[in-house]
Scaffold this active site. Structure first.
Site: not given
Length: 440
Positions: A295, A306, A320
């Protein structure tokens, strides 16, 4: 959720508005009529099934019993995180979010239909009992978890402090299930720990994303201005508050998307962007992750990856990446419903996929051949001094032990590194990044 009231109405209105833009009045009327007939046919079928069950099923069930079972079945078949909260479950959910309760200190989720440990939280009964990320909980006391919902499992594991619970665990590479006995307790968690690795690396361990994480991490950076590299440990971090995950990434990224939330209802879609103020743009970062990272910790690690702002080391994360909200049906019942998914800056999803590290390192110890006869003079002298203090007594031994313990709490030792190869690999990579940056 931003707009709880009028949620369903808004959905229907937006759908109708979209249709009017792309259809003629006649075609709209035909489409609307066809949709209405289809819904009526489906509702008729549902009513017939309920009537058949009520009339012929072996046990005497009330209409309310049948409807509740039907709703539970529907929610369970949507995804692993959506569920129906009956009166008992709804009340327990309120207790969990607003009051103290006895628990184990473990975050669990459904993976491939099995009740799976996402991560035990450090310092909690589950952690001390040896539960590990990836453990499958086969039984809670004498009850099998097969076909059990996530809410039912959490409810069974919660209970009065100082009461005992037995979990039957299936663990990878273990020949047979393990029975673990745990004593419930009030769960109190310190979310952020900091240590030093040598004089140049700041180690920050984030256990879970509670409301103080960003402030604690920021404080650690301010308190250690000489740190040339940052090692963020998100292993076995089950997640927490979204705003803290966003805030943590924002500490190290000065522009661009951090994470986006996308679902069917456009008004609920959000894009969280970085701001330039107070950003640590230059400090090299390594992030440690594993199968217990889920999460919010996946948002932080994936977003930093990224943005090419950190090197990820460890193992693939849990996966998740969906958003759940509580929608009350009435005063005593509610739905926990998945309304959106999180997407990282590159557009990739976390849900059921997870985040793959840049450098995959399975957990283990580093094997080192030690020469016990080659003690350096300084090490030998220090060792003899400590032995002398033991003989002299007068409280010196106890004082020395306390000082040594205090020191270990603030630094990562060579022994710590050799007992955790992921940590050692992270430190080695970070030192290389520091050298590269200094040469620029």
């Amino acid at each position: 959720m931003k707009k709880k009231r009028g949620f369903i109405a808004a959905g229907f209105l937006s759908t109708a508005a979209a249709l009017t833009l792309v259809t003629t009045p006649n075609l709209f009327a035909k489409t609307e009529n066809k949709t209405t007939v289809s819904k009526l046919e489906a509702l008729t079928k549902f009513t017939q099934v309920i009537g058949t069950v009520e009339k012929y099923y072996v046990d005497d069930l009330t209409i309310n019993d049948i409807i509740n079972k039907a709703i539970k079945g529907l929610m369970a078949n949507l995804d692993a995180h959506s569920s129906f909260l009956d009166e008992k479950s709804f009340k327990e959910m309120k207790i969990q979010t607003s009051g103290e309760f006895g628990g184990l200190g473990v975050t669990v989720g459904m993976r491939d239909g099995a009740l799976t440990v996402i991560a035990p939280l450090e310092g909690t009964p589950a952690y001390k009992a040896g539960l590990k990320a990836g453990d499958i909980i086969l039984k809670i006391n004498d009850r099998s978890t097969l076909n059990m919902t996530l809410d039912e499992a959490v409810s069974l594991m919660r209970g009065k402090p100082k009461t005992k619970i037995e979990l039957t665990i299936v663990r990878k590479n273990e020949p047979k299930p393990i029975v673990v006995t745990i004593i419930r307790d009030i769960i109190k968690i310190q979310s952020v720990y900091t240590k030093k690795v040598g004089n140049d690396i700041l180690y920050v361990r984030v256990v879970s994303f509670d409301k103080k994480v960003v402030n604690d991490v920021k404080h650690a950076l301010i308190e250690n201005p000489s740190a040339k590299g940052l090692l963020i440990d998100l292993r076995n971090n089950p997640g927490g508050l979204l705003d803290q995950a966003v805030g943590m990434v924002d500490l190290f990224v000065d522009k661009g998307v951090i994470v986006s939330q996308k679902g069917r209802i456009k008004d609920e879609n959000e894009v969280f962007k970085a701001t330039s103020k107070g950003t640590y743009k230059k400090i090299p970062i390594v992030v440690l992750v594993n199968g217990g990272s889920a999460s919010a910790s996946e948002i932080v690690s994936g977003s930093l990856q990224d943005h090419h702002r950190a090197v990820l080391v460890g193992e693939k994360t849990f996966g998740k990446g969906s958003v759940q909200i509580i929608l009350p049906i009435n005063e005593t019942e509610a739905l926990r419903l998945t309304i959106a998914r999180y997407y990282l800056p590159s557009g990739r999803t976390i849900q059921a996929v997870g985040v793959t590290p840049d450098i995959v390192v399975p957990f283990g110890k580093v094997t080192v051949e030690e020469d016990h006869f080659s003690l350096k003079e300084a090490e030998l002298k220090k060792h003899l001094e400590s032995e002398l203090e033991k003989i002299d007594g007068n409280g010196k031994e106890e004082k020395a032990e306390k000082e040594e313990k205090s020191k270990k709490e603030k630094v990562i030792t060579k022994e710590d590194l050799y007992n955790d190869n992921q940590l050692k690999e992270g430190v080695d990579i970070l030192r290389a990044l520091i050298i590269t940056q200094e040469r620029k």
